[in-house]
Motif scaffolding. Structure first.
Motif, PDB file in Angstrom:
ATOM      1  N   UNK A  94      11.007  -5.580 -17.241  1.00 58.48           N
ATOM      2  CA  UNK A  94      11.912  -5.778 -16.114  1.00 58.48           C
ATOM      3  C   UNK A  94      11.836  -7.160 -15.504  1.00 58.48           C
ATOM      4  N   UNK A  95      11.089  -8.061 -16.147  1.00 56.41           N
ATOM      5  CA  UNK A  95      10.860  -9.396 -15.577  1.00 56.41           C
ATOM      6  C   UNK A  95      12.170 -10.148 -15.329  1.00 56.41           C
ATOM      7  N   UNK A  96      13.116 -10.003 -16.253  1.00 56.24           N
ATOM      8  CA  UNK A  96      14.377 -10.743 -16.125  1.00 56.24           C
ATOM      9  C   UNK A  96      15.211 -10.264 -14.951  1.00 56.24           C
ATOM     10  N   UNK A  97      14.917  -9.070 -14.444  1.00 54.93           N
ATOM     11  CA  UNK A  97      15.707  -8.518 -13.331  1.00 54.93           C
ATOM     12  C   UNK A  97      15.246  -9.058 -11.985  1.00 54.93           C
ATOM     13  N   UNK A  98      14.000  -9.537 -11.924  1.00 58.05           N
ATOM     14  CA  UNK A  98      13.426  -9.939 -10.638  1.00 58.05           C
ATOM     15  C   UNK A  98      13.849 -11.356 -10.265  1.00 58.05           C
ATOM     16  N   UNK A  99      15.154 -11.558 -10.170  1.00 56.39           N
ATOM     17  CA  UNK A  99      15.728 -12.834  -9.756  1.00 56.39           C
ATOM     18  C   UNK A  99      16.929 -12.536  -8.869  1.00 56.39           C
ATOM     19  N   UNK A 100      17.386 -13.555  -8.140  1.00 58.66           N
ATOM     20  CA  UNK A 100      18.638 -13.448  -7.382  1.00 58.66           C
ATOM     21  C   UNK A 100      18.681 -12.225  -6.475  1.00 58.66           C
ATOM     22  N   UNK A 101      17.725 -12.182  -5.551  1.00 57.18           N
ATOM     23  CA  UNK A 101      17.821 -11.147  -4.525  1.00 57.18           C
ATOM     24  C   UNK A 101      16.932  -9.943  -4.710  1.00 57.18           C
ATOM     25  N   UNK A 102      16.065  -9.935  -5.725  1.00 56.99           N
ATOM     26  CA  UNK A 102      15.153  -8.814  -5.917  1.00 56.99           C
ATOM     27  C   UNK A 102      13.769  -9.333  -6.263  1.00 56.99           C
ATOM     28  N   UNK A 103      12.726  -8.679  -5.758  1.00 58.68           N
ATOM     29  CA  UNK A 103      11.346  -9.059  -6.066  1.00 58.68           C
ATOM     30  C   UNK A 103      10.583  -7.818  -6.525  1.00 58.68           C
ATOM     31  N   UNK A 104       9.514  -8.051  -7.287  1.00 58.03           N
ATOM     32  CA  UNK A 104       8.612  -6.984  -7.717  1.00 58.03           C
ATOM     33  C   UNK A 104       7.263  -7.194  -7.049  1.00 58.03           C
ATOM     34  N   UNK A 105       6.717  -6.118  -6.482  1.00 62.46           N
ATOM     35  CA  UNK A 105       5.422  -6.194  -5.815  1.00 62.46           C
ATOM     36  C   UNK A 105       4.508  -5.086  -6.342  1.00 62.46           C
ATOM     37  N   UNK A 106       3.233  -5.418  -6.661  1.00 61.42           N
ATOM     38  CA  UNK A 106       2.299  -4.383  -7.134  1.00 61.42           C
ATOM     39  C   UNK A 106       1.910  -3.443  -6.000  1.00 61.42           C
ATOM     40  N   UNK A 107       1.498  -2.232  -6.380  1.00 66.79           N
ATOM     41  CA  UNK A 107       1.035  -1.248  -5.400  1.00 66.79           C
ATOM     42  C   UNK A 107      -0.483  -1.255  -5.408  1.00 66.79           C
ATOM     43  N   UNK A 108      -1.085  -1.714  -4.301  1.00 71.63           N
ATOM     44  CA  UNK A 108      -2.541  -1.783  -4.195  1.00 71.63           C
ATOM     45  C   UNK A 108      -3.122  -0.372  -4.089  1.00 71.63           C
ATOM     46  N   UNK A 167       0.850  -1.181   0.000  1.00 69.35           N
ATOM     47  CA  UNK A 167       0.000   0.000   0.000  1.00 69.35           C
ATOM     48  C   UNK A 167       0.889   1.234   0.000  1.00 69.35           C
ATOM     49  N   UNK A 168       0.386   2.386  -0.453  1.00 70.24           N
ATOM     50  CA  UNK A 168       1.193   3.604  -0.408  1.00 70.24           C
ATOM     51  C   UNK A 168       1.709   3.904   0.999  1.00 70.24           C
ATOM     52  N   UNK A 169       0.901   3.618   2.015  1.00 70.61           N
ATOM     53  CA  UNK A 169       1.332   3.886   3.396  1.00 70.61           C
ATOM     54  C   UNK A 169       2.539   3.043   3.779  1.00 70.61           C
ATOM     55  N   UNK A 170       2.645   1.827   3.215  1.00 74.51           N
ATOM     56  CA  UNK A 170       3.800   0.961   3.511  1.00 74.51           C
ATOM     57  C   UNK A 170       5.122   1.615   3.115  1.00 74.51           C
ATOM     58  N   UNK A 171       5.070   2.510   2.146  1.00 70.45           N
ATOM     59  CA  UNK A 171       6.291   3.035   1.536  1.00 70.45           C
ATOM     60  C   UNK A 171       6.772   4.344   2.153  1.00 70.45           C
ATOM     61  N   UNK A 172       6.055   4.857   3.125  1.00 73.31           N
ATOM     62  CA  UNK A 172       6.490   6.097   3.775  1.00 73.31           C
ATOM     63  C   UNK A 172       7.843   5.892   4.442  1.00 73.31           C
ATOM     64  N   UNK A 173       8.745   6.841   4.206  1.00 73.21           N
ATOM     65  CA  UNK A 173      10.055   6.798   4.836  1.00 73.21           C
ATOM     66  C   UNK A 173      11.066   5.928   4.115  1.00 73.21           C
ATOM     67  N   UNK A 216       3.264  10.453  -7.901  1.00 75.39           N
ATOM     68  CA  UNK A 216       1.963   9.822  -7.676  1.00 75.39           C
ATOM     69  C   UNK A 216       1.971   9.026  -6.375  1.00 75.39           C
ATOM     70  N   UNK A 217       3.023   8.247  -6.159  1.00 71.85           N
ATOM     71  CA  UNK A 217       3.140   7.474  -4.917  1.00 71.85           C
ATOM     72  C   UNK A 217       3.173   8.404  -3.714  1.00 71.85           C
ATOM     73  N   UNK A 218       3.906   9.518  -3.831  1.00 74.75           N
ATOM     74  CA  UNK A 218       3.996  10.475  -2.731  1.00 74.75           C
ATOM     75  C   UNK A 218       2.622  11.054  -2.400  1.00 74.75           C
ATOM     76  N   UNK A 219       1.875  11.400  -3.445  1.00 78.93           N
ATOM     77  CA  UNK A 219       0.547  11.967  -3.213  1.00 78.93           C
ATOM     78  C   UNK A 219      -0.369  10.964  -2.515  1.00 78.93           C
ATOM     79  N   UNK A 220      -0.252   9.690  -2.889  1.00 83.51           N
ATOM     80  CA  UNK A 220      -1.098   8.670  -2.272  1.00 83.51           C
ATOM     81  C   UNK A 220      -0.681   8.356  -0.838  1.00 83.51           C
ATOM     82  N   UNK A 221       0.623   8.434  -0.567  1.00 86.67           N
ATOM     83  CA  UNK A 221       1.109   8.094   0.774  1.00 86.67           C
ATOM     84  C   UNK A 221       1.050   9.266   1.737  1.00 86.67           C
TER      85      UNK A 221
END
Length: 298
Positions: free
Chosen positions: A246-260, A183-189, A207-212
């Motif tokens: 960016x799908x090929x980058x999300x391996x070996x120590x990195x993950x991608x997560x959608x913003x609800x 959630x946008x609130x998760x990303x504060x700070x 956009x993320x800043x405005x939502x958070x």
């Protein structure tokens, strides 16, 4: 009207200065100015005007430049008819792409059309500069955010490749990585990697800043996703990254997560001048790009 003079007018509109037109066409600036003056003398309204120290097109100039594009398109079609009769169109199609699109699409495109059919180039530019690249490339793979203005159809033809969701990239051991969505609130700070100002993804952080409800803390400015991924894997920051290219980058120590609670996406399109698309080879490569992109999106 001389088609070459119409082309000079159009090039001035695309490139922004007489000196840039002269450099691109390998002629002197005085020769460009002289030909534009002859064109001006043949019409009854001003085609150019001074804006500071720069010569820009008037509304009438832009209208005539657009008409000149159609003239050039007709001339290319005429040459194409002769080429088809001679079964000869050996010039490679010049294709430009921003970095992540090149990584995702160029290999499959080469396998589809063959290496001799295309001349590939990478160009990571601000959104407003993609259209200008069509002056030097037959096909330009460009991107814009969903809320950005559409491409100017009076100058170019835009063909959609796909609409790409944008996710949040985190180190695999980041506390938020265990969540299936953020959630946008998760990303504060959080400390962020941003692209440089003027590039399309810069606006996503706003956009993320405005939502958070909190301004993002920018720790790094990196345009290249492969470089940004290394910073993310080190746990030094988080970033916005494209889900498909960016799908090929999300391996070996990195993950991608959608913003609800937010629809973050970008349009990936291929841009071309109408006269470039008059060449059957350009249309053939554009069709191959559409097919390759559809496979990638699936």
């Amino acid at each position: 009207m001389d088609p070459m003079r119409l082309r000079l007018l159009r090039e001035l509109g695309d490139r922004g200065s007489v000196s840039a037109v002269a450099a691109a066409l390998h002629v002197s600036a005085s020769a460009v100015s002289q030909q534009l003056a002859i064109l001006q003398a043949s019409v009854g309204v001003p085609l150019t005007m001074k804006q500071g120290r720069t010569l820009v097109l008037t509304d009438a100039g832009r209208a005539l430049a657009a008409a000149g594009t159609r003239v050039e398109e007709a001339l290319v079609l005429a040459r194409e008819s002769v080429d088809a009769f001679l079964a000869h169109d050996a010039a490679p199609v010049r294709v430009s792409a921003f970095h992540s699109a090149g990584v995702a699409l160029f290999g499959a495109l080469l396998r589809s059309v063959g290496g001799d059919a295309v001349a590939l180039s990478d160009a990571d530019v601000a959104r407003d500069e993609f259209v200008g690249l069509t002056a030097d490339h037959d096909l330009v793979i460009a991107h814009r955010l969903a809320h950005d203005p559409a491409w100017p159809t009076e100058r170019i033809v835009a063909t959609s490749l796909f609409v790409e969701p944008l996710d949040i990239a985190l180190a695999a051991d980041h506390p938020l990585a265990a969540s299936t969505a953020l959630t946008p609130a998760d990303l504060r700070g959080e400390r962020w990697i941003s692209t440089h100002d003027g590039f399309p993804l810069t606006g996503v952080l706003q956009t993320v800043a405005a939502l958070s409800g909190a301004e993002p803390v920018i720790g790094h400015r990196v345009n290249e996703f492969y470089v940004a991924a290394q910073i993310v894997r080190a746990g030094a920051a988080i970033a916005v990254m494209p889900r498909i290219t960016g799908r090929a980058l999300a391996v070996d120590g990195m993950v991608l997560r959608p913003l609800a609670g937010a629809t973050l996406s970008r349009h990936v399109d291929v841009l071309a001048r109408p006269d470039s698309l008059a060449r059957s080879a350009v249309r053939r490569v554009r069709g191959a790009l559409v097919d390759v992109a559809a496979d990638l999106a699936r």
